[in-house]
Design a protein around this motif. Structure first.
Motif, mmCIF file in Angstrom:
data_model
loop_
_atom_site.group_PDB
_atom_site.id
_atom_site.type_symbol
_atom_site.label_atom_id
_atom_site.label_comp_id
_atom_site.label_asym_id
_atom_site.label_seq_id
_atom_site.Cartn_x
_atom_site.Cartn_y
_atom_site.Cartn_z
ATOM 1 N N ALA A 18 13.169 -6.947 1.766
ATOM 2 C CA ALA A 18 11.913 -7.219 1.056
ATOM 3 C C ALA A 18 10.891 -6.107 1.210
ATOM 4 C CB ALA A 18 11.318 -8.533 1.549
ATOM 5 N N ASN A 19 11.110 -5.202 2.157
ATOM 6 C CA ASN A 19 10.174 -4.099 2.419
ATOM 7 C C ASN A 19 10.886 -2.752 2.371
ATOM 8 O OD1 ASN A 19 7.556 -5.608 3.498
ATOM 9 N ND2 ASN A 19 9.336 -6.643 4.373
ATOM 10 N N ILE A 64 3.806 -5.178 -7.110
ATOM 11 C CA ILE A 64 4.948 -4.429 -6.602
ATOM 12 C C ILE A 64 6.174 -5.302 -6.829
ATOM 13 C CG2 ILE A 64 5.984 -3.244 -4.649
ATOM 14 C CD1 ILE A 64 3.278 -2.076 -5.690
ATOM 15 N N ASP A 65 7.016 -4.873 -7.735
ATOM 16 C CA ASP A 65 8.177 -5.662 -8.125
ATOM 17 C C ASP A 65 9.368 -5.341 -7.238
ATOM 18 O OD1 ASP A 65 9.817 -7.369 -9.653
ATOM 19 O OD2 ASP A 65 10.500 -5.696 -10.888
ATOM 20 N N HIS A 66 10.015 -6.379 -6.725
ATOM 21 C CA HIS A 66 11.334 -6.203 -6.121
ATOM 22 C C HIS A 66 12.314 -6.041 -7.285
ATOM 23 C CE1 HIS A 66 9.252 -8.257 -2.742
ATOM 24 N NE2 HIS A 66 10.001 -7.446 -2.018
ATOM 25 N N MET A 67 12.931 -4.868 -7.369
ATOM 26 C CA MET A 67 13.819 -4.597 -8.506
ATOM 27 C C MET A 67 14.800 -5.745 -8.706
ATOM 28 S SD MET A 67 14.961 -2.962 -11.034
ATOM 29 C CE MET A 67 13.648 -1.760 -10.933
ATOM 30 N N VAL A 68 15.489 -6.131 -7.650
ATOM 31 C CA VAL A 68 16.279 -7.364 -7.673
ATOM 32 C C VAL A 68 15.431 -8.415 -6.976
ATOM 33 C CG1 VAL A 68 18.376 -8.515 -6.878
ATOM 34 C CG2 VAL A 68 18.492 -6.141 -7.680
ATOM 35 N N ALA A 124 0.822 -1.208 0.000
ATOM 36 C CA ALA A 124 0.000 0.000 0.000
ATOM 37 C C ALA A 124 0.855 1.256 0.000
ATOM 38 C CB ALA A 124 -0.932 -0.010 1.208
ATOM 39 N N GLU A 125 1.922 1.260 0.759
ATOM 40 C CA GLU A 125 2.805 2.432 0.801
ATOM 41 C C GLU A 125 3.363 2.748 -0.587
ATOM 42 O OE1 GLU A 125 3.022 4.292 3.338
ATOM 43 O OE2 GLU A 125 3.158 3.171 5.220
ATOM 44 N N VAL A 126 3.767 1.703 -1.323
ATOM 45 C CA VAL A 126 4.309 1.923 -2.666
ATOM 46 C C VAL A 126 3.221 2.434 -3.607
ATOM 47 C CG1 VAL A 126 5.418 0.837 -4.661
ATOM 48 C CG2 VAL A 126 6.145 0.222 -2.349
ATOM 49 N N LEU A 127 2.045 1.853 -3.538
ATOM 50 C CA LEU A 127 0.949 2.318 -4.393
ATOM 51 C C LEU A 127 0.621 3.788 -4.117
ATOM 52 C CD1 LEU A 127 -1.491 -0.737 -4.252
ATOM 53 C CD2 LEU A 127 -0.095 -0.006 -6.210
ATOM 54 N N ILE A 128 0.586 4.163 -2.857
ATOM 55 C CA ILE A 128 0.282 5.552 -2.491
ATOM 56 C C ILE A 128 1.386 6.477 -2.982
ATOM 57 C CG2 ILE A 128 0.057 7.123 -0.522
ATOM 58 C CD1 ILE A 128 -1.322 4.712 0.943
ATOM 59 N N ALA A 129 2.637 6.085 -2.767
ATOM 60 C CA ALA A 129 3.764 6.940 -3.137
ATOM 61 C C ALA A 129 3.893 7.117 -4.643
ATOM 62 C CB ALA A 129 5.059 6.362 -2.563
ATOM 63 N N ARG A 165 14.174 3.099 -5.871
ATOM 64 C CA ARG A 165 14.481 2.098 -6.889
ATOM 65 C C ARG A 165 14.180 0.676 -6.435
ATOM 66 N NH1 ARG A 165 18.533 4.090 -10.639
ATOM 67 N NH2 ARG A 165 19.166 6.219 -10.163
ATOM 68 N N SER A 166 14.103 0.449 -5.138
ATOM 69 C CA SER A 166 14.033 -0.918 -4.621
ATOM 70 C C SER A 166 12.731 -1.629 -4.961
ATOM 71 C CB SER A 166 14.221 -0.910 -3.104
ATOM 72 O OG SER A 166 15.513 -0.457 -2.758
ATOM 73 N N LEU A 167 11.616 -0.913 -4.901
ATOM 74 C CA LEU A 167 10.287 -1.463 -5.138
ATOM 75 C C LEU A 167 9.577 -0.581 -6.147
ATOM 76 C CD1 LEU A 167 9.323 -2.102 -1.397
ATOM 77 C CD2 LEU A 167 9.984 -3.854 -3.061
ATOM 78 N N VAL A 168 8.900 -1.192 -7.110
ATOM 79 C CA VAL A 168 8.258 -0.398 -8.154
ATOM 80 C C VAL A 168 6.936 -1.041 -8.557
ATOM 81 C CG1 VAL A 168 9.611 -1.576 -9.942
ATOM 82 C CG2 VAL A 168 8.567 0.635 -10.453
ATOM 83 N N ALA A 169 5.917 -0.211 -8.718
ATOM 84 C CA ALA A 169 4.607 -0.690 -9.160
ATOM 85 C C ALA A 169 4.609 -0.814 -10.681
ATOM 86 C CB ALA A 169 3.512 0.271 -8.701
#
Length: 218
Positions: free
Chosen positions: A138-139, A112-116, A71-76, A145-149
């Motif tokens: 993982a979070n 939400i993709d883990h870049m690596v 949710a944090e990534v989606l909001i951001a 760059r670490s997590l991307v929707a």
């Protein structure tokens, strides 16, 4: 309004991090050309022995604000004010999946993709980490760059492959993706095997002045 910046300090306090191993890198590295950043990646063979996805506890609510990492990534990353219902359920917004150039307004079509990827991180050094550090990886809300929707179909096409075997279908995204990949590996002091380093070097050669900016993870 939630953001990655807002949650970072609380998230760092919530996670019992194990200090990263000492290295030649400063905590905050100066931006450097992609080709030079690739050269900084430690070289090592990879092993997936013992890997389980459950070794990386993810989508936690580290700061206990009712919003988990997804949710944090989606909001951001929403380009407009997202609709967030009770329990931090994100129901609408506008997201640009840079892997394939697709814009979505419903979060159900996003992963939400883990870049690596988690398996790749395990292969590249995370197998020796504590469970707490793997959870922090993982979070990771401390680096954009670490997590991307991205669209679920591109994330699932990528799976756990490294750049030797998978690149975004949108050609214009590949230099950015490579820089994001390298920045994430440098941030977490992860290694690269020979095939991966060869692929990254070849891609970087065609990326002009693409720069890599990263901060070593706590």
């Amino acid at each position: 309004m939630f953001s990655k910046i807002a949650v970072t300090a609380a998230a760092l306090l919530a996670f019992p991090f194990t200090a990263a191993p000492a290295s030649a890198h400063e905590a905050r590295a100066m931006p450097l050309p992609l080709a030079e950043a690739v050269d900084l990646l430690p070289s090592a063979t990879e092993s997936r022995d013992g890997y389980q996805r459950t070794s990386f506890r993810h989508w936690v609510d580290a700061d206990r604000d009712s919003c988990n990492t997804r949710a944090e990534v989606l909001i951001a990353e929403s380009r407009v004010e997202p609709t967030v219902e009770a329990g931090c359920k994100v129901t609408a917004g506008e997201w640009f999946s840079y892997y394939d150039g697709v814009t979505l307004t419903a979060p159900g079509g996003l992963d939400i993709d883990h870049m690596v990827p988690l398996a790749e991180a395990w292969d590249s050094g995370a197998s020796t980490w504590t469970p707490q550090r793997r959870e922090a990886y993982a979070n990771d809300l401390g680096a954009e760059r670490s997590l991307v929707a991205v669209t679920a179909r591109t994330n699932r096409s990528k799976s756990d492959q490294d750049p030797a075997d998978w690149m975004p279908p949108l050609a214009d995204a590949r230099c950015t993706y490579t820089a994001d990949w390298v920045a994430t590996k440098l941030r977490w002091q992860l290694t690269a095997d020979d095939r991966e380093q060869t692929a990254l070097t070849e891609i970087a050669a065609g990326c002009g002045q693409e720069m890599v900016d990263y901060e070593t993870a706590p």
